[in-house]
Scaffold this motif. Structure first.
Motif, PDB file in Angstrom:
ATOM      1  N   UNK A  35       8.284   1.367  -0.842  1.00  0.00           N
ATOM      2  CA  UNK A  35       9.165   2.469  -0.471  1.00  0.00           C
ATOM      3  C   UNK A  35       8.518   3.297   0.626  1.00  0.00           C
ATOM      4  N   UNK A  36       9.353   3.856   1.481  1.00  0.00           N
ATOM      5  CA  UNK A  36       8.895   4.809   2.489  1.00  0.00           C
ATOM      6  C   UNK A  36       9.392   6.185   2.079  1.00  0.00           C
ATOM      7  N   UNK A  37       8.451   7.112   1.902  1.00  0.00           N
ATOM      8  CA  UNK A  37       8.781   8.443   1.406  1.00  0.00           C
ATOM      9  C   UNK A  37       8.367   9.477   2.443  1.00  0.00           C
ATOM     10  N   UNK A  49       4.001   5.109   2.779  1.00  0.00           N
ATOM     11  CA  UNK A  49       4.480   3.912   2.104  1.00  0.00           C
ATOM     12  C   UNK A  49       3.857   3.830   0.719  1.00  0.00           C
ATOM     13  N   UNK A  50       4.691   3.564  -0.271  1.00  0.00           N
ATOM     14  CA  UNK A  50       4.251   3.444  -1.659  1.00  0.00           C
ATOM     15  C   UNK A  50       4.655   2.067  -2.148  1.00  0.00           C
ATOM     16  N   UNK A  51       3.721   1.373  -2.778  1.00  0.00           N
ATOM     17  CA  UNK A  51       4.007   0.044  -3.306  1.00  0.00           C
ATOM     18  C   UNK A  51       3.627   0.021  -4.776  1.00  0.00           C
ATOM     19  N   UNK A  52       4.483  -0.566  -5.606  1.00  0.00           N
ATOM     20  CA  UNK A  52       4.199  -0.627  -7.031  1.00  0.00           C
ATOM     21  C   UNK A  52       5.245  -1.432  -7.775  1.00  0.00           C
ATOM     22  N   UNK A  53       5.121  -1.436  -9.101  1.00  0.00           N
ATOM     23  CA  UNK A  53       6.012  -2.190  -9.981  1.00  0.00           C
ATOM     24  C   UNK A  53       6.911  -1.207 -10.721  1.00  0.00           C
TER      25      UNK A  53
END
Length: 122
Positions: A35-37, A49-53
């Motif tokens: 996601x781009x926040x 940018x946030x990356x996760x499950x």
């Protein structure tokens, strides 16, 4: 009485439709997302940018939220995001996983390779 409730629901539905995002992909539990926040720091703005499950999803029309878990310096970090928030610029699905649970809270107790999920190929 019923007409008042129905009328109130129509009004809230119209207001929610105005703020709803239409470009959101279909998100499922276990998906790895990026996601781009938009972050406000003082008088500056930047995109992070946030990356996760996705380990949980709560559906409630405009206030639908997802809980995203990621590992940062060997510490699990979870954060709840409003999907329709104007601060979220885009959501991209990196990988889909095959899971059999509605909530993946058991991932909190695991570390390392035990947190991997099976990839869904179709």
């Amino acid at each position: 009485m019923y007409l008042k409730k129905h009328y109130k629901n129509l009004i809230t539905h119209e207001i929610e439709e105005e703020f709803k995002k239409n470009d959101i992909p279909i998100l499922d539990i276990g998906d790895s997302i990026k996601m781009s926040i938009l972050i406000h720091e003082g008088n500056k703005q930047r995109i992070q940018n946030v990356e996760g499950v996705i380990i949980a999803k709560h559906k409630s029309q405009l206030s639908t939220t997802i809980t995203v878990r990621k590992i940062v310096q060997n510490i699990g970090v979870e954060r709840i995001y409003l999907i329709h928030s104007p601060l979220i610029k885009n959501i991209k699905i990196v990988r889909k996983a095959k899971v059999r649970r509605a909530k993946l809270y058991y991932l909190r107790l695991r570390s390392g390779k035990a947190t991997r999920l099976k990839t869904k190929f179709n």
